[in-house]
Scaffold this motif. Sequence first.
Motif, PDB file in Angstrom:
ATOM      1  N   THR A 100      43.942  36.867  46.517  1.00  0.00           N
ATOM      2  CA  THR A 100      44.644  35.594  46.342  1.00  0.00           C
ATOM      3  C   THR A 100      43.676  34.495  45.910  1.00  0.00           C
ATOM      4  OG1 THR A 100      46.179  36.235  48.086  1.00  0.00           O
ATOM      5  CG2 THR A 100      46.162  33.917  47.465  1.00  0.00           C
ATOM      6  N   PHE A 101      42.554  34.412  46.614  1.00  0.00           N
ATOM      7  CA  PHE A 101      41.542  33.410  46.278  1.00  0.00           C
ATOM      8  C   PHE A 101      41.049  33.590  44.854  1.00  0.00           C
ATOM      9  CE2 PHE A 101      36.985  32.525  45.917  1.00  0.00           C
ATOM     10  CZ  PHE A 101      37.000  31.145  46.078  1.00  0.00           C
ATOM     11  N   SER A 102      40.721  34.810  44.473  1.00  0.00           N
ATOM     12  CA  SER A 102      40.172  35.068  43.139  1.00  0.00           C
ATOM     13  C   SER A 102      41.176  34.729  42.040  1.00  0.00           C
ATOM     14  CB  SER A 102      39.769  36.543  43.017  1.00  0.00           C
ATOM     15  OG  SER A 102      38.795  36.859  43.970  1.00  0.00           O
ATOM     16  N   VAL A 103      42.382  35.216  42.201  1.00  0.00           N
ATOM     17  CA  VAL A 103      43.401  35.003  41.161  1.00  0.00           C
ATOM     18  C   VAL A 103      43.738  33.523  41.023  1.00  0.00           C
ATOM     19  CG1 VAL A 103      45.814  35.434  40.563  1.00  0.00           C
ATOM     20  CG2 VAL A 103      44.350  37.320  41.304  1.00  0.00           C
ATOM     21  N   PHE A 104      43.938  32.826  42.129  1.00  0.00           N
ATOM     22  CA  PHE A 104      44.327  31.426  42.040  1.00  0.00           C
ATOM     23  C   PHE A 104      43.169  30.513  41.666  1.00  0.00           C
ATOM     24  CE2 PHE A 104      48.176  32.979  43.893  1.00  0.00           C
ATOM     25  CZ  PHE A 104      49.129  32.181  43.293  1.00  0.00           C
ATOM     26  N   SER A 105      41.953  30.885  42.016  1.00  0.00           N
ATOM     27  CA  SER A 105      40.797  30.107  41.570  1.00  0.00           C
ATOM     28  C   SER A 105      40.649  30.182  40.058  1.00  0.00           C
ATOM     29  CB  SER A 105      39.515  30.610  42.237  1.00  0.00           C
ATOM     30  OG  SER A 105      39.553  30.383  43.608  1.00  0.00           O
ATOM     31  N   ILE A 106      40.769  31.385  39.536  1.00  0.00           N
ATOM     32  CA  ILE A 106      40.685  31.557  38.079  1.00  0.00           C
ATOM     33  C   ILE A 106      41.858  30.859  37.400  1.00  0.00           C
ATOM     34  CG2 ILE A 106      40.822  33.264  36.222  1.00  0.00           C
ATOM     35  CD1 ILE A 106      39.217  35.148  38.112  1.00  0.00           C
ATOM     36  N   GLY A 107      43.053  30.972  37.983  1.00  0.00           N
ATOM     37  CA  GLY A 107      44.225  30.294  37.415  1.00  0.00           C
ATOM     38  C   GLY A 107      44.066  28.785  37.378  1.00  0.00           C
ATOM     39  N   CYS A 108      43.545  28.215  38.460  1.00  0.00           N
ATOM     40  CA  CYS A 108      43.314  26.760  38.497  1.00  0.00           C
ATOM     41  C   CYS A 108      42.259  26.346  37.486  1.00  0.00           C
ATOM     42  CB  CYS A 108      42.895  26.325  39.901  1.00  0.00           C
ATOM     43  SG  CYS A 108      44.224  26.308  41.097  1.00  0.00           S
ATOM     44  N   LEU A 109      41.196  27.123  37.396  1.00  0.00           N
ATOM     45  CA  LEU A 109      40.116  26.794  36.468  1.00  0.00           C
ATOM     46  C   LEU A 109      40.587  26.854  35.015  1.00  0.00           C
ATOM     47  CD1 LEU A 109      37.088  26.171  36.200  1.00  0.00           C
ATOM     48  CD2 LEU A 109      36.724  28.626  36.013  1.00  0.00           C
ATOM     49  N   VAL A 110      41.262  27.940  34.666  1.00  0.00           N
ATOM     50  CA  VAL A 110      41.725  28.107  33.280  1.00  0.00           C
ATOM     51  C   VAL A 110      42.761  27.047  32.912  1.00  0.00           C
ATOM     52  CG1 VAL A 110      43.016  29.663  31.746  1.00  0.00           C
ATOM     53  CG2 VAL A 110      41.144  30.540  33.137  1.00  0.00           C
TER      54      VAL A 110
END
Length: 139
Positions: A100-110
């Motif tokens: 969850t952390f990885s996917v949403f961190s990348i989603g927020c960044l992109v």
Amino acid sequence: MNNSAAQSQTDTPLETSPAPRATRPALWKGWRCRCPRCGEGKALHSYLKVNDTCSHCDLELSKAQADDGPAYLTILIVGHLMAPLLHIVYFTWQPAPMVTFSVFSIGCLVSSLYLLPRMKGIVIAYQWARGMHGFDRDD
């Protein structure tokens, strides 16, 4: 009020303001990071730097004062998209916390990197359309 005072008020010509600029087309041009007046020249270069002038119509873009507005709008939009999405994903599929952390961190960044220059273009276009910060109505 006496008659002569009323007569002098009606005889003075009304100041005519220049025609208002269309805001929606300017905002669309800003979303595309283009000049708000012509839509042809680029408003930004090297990701977030504002061009001094439009290469197509010579509009002086250096007058724009975007400051923290684009960052604020970007955070507002990304937060309002990601928070409900995080809630739905977590309670529907219950992924592992690291996933969850990885996917949403990348989603927020992109999504932030995608939106930030577009929000800056929109802020510049809005300032131009409303004649703010040196963007005179008669240019």
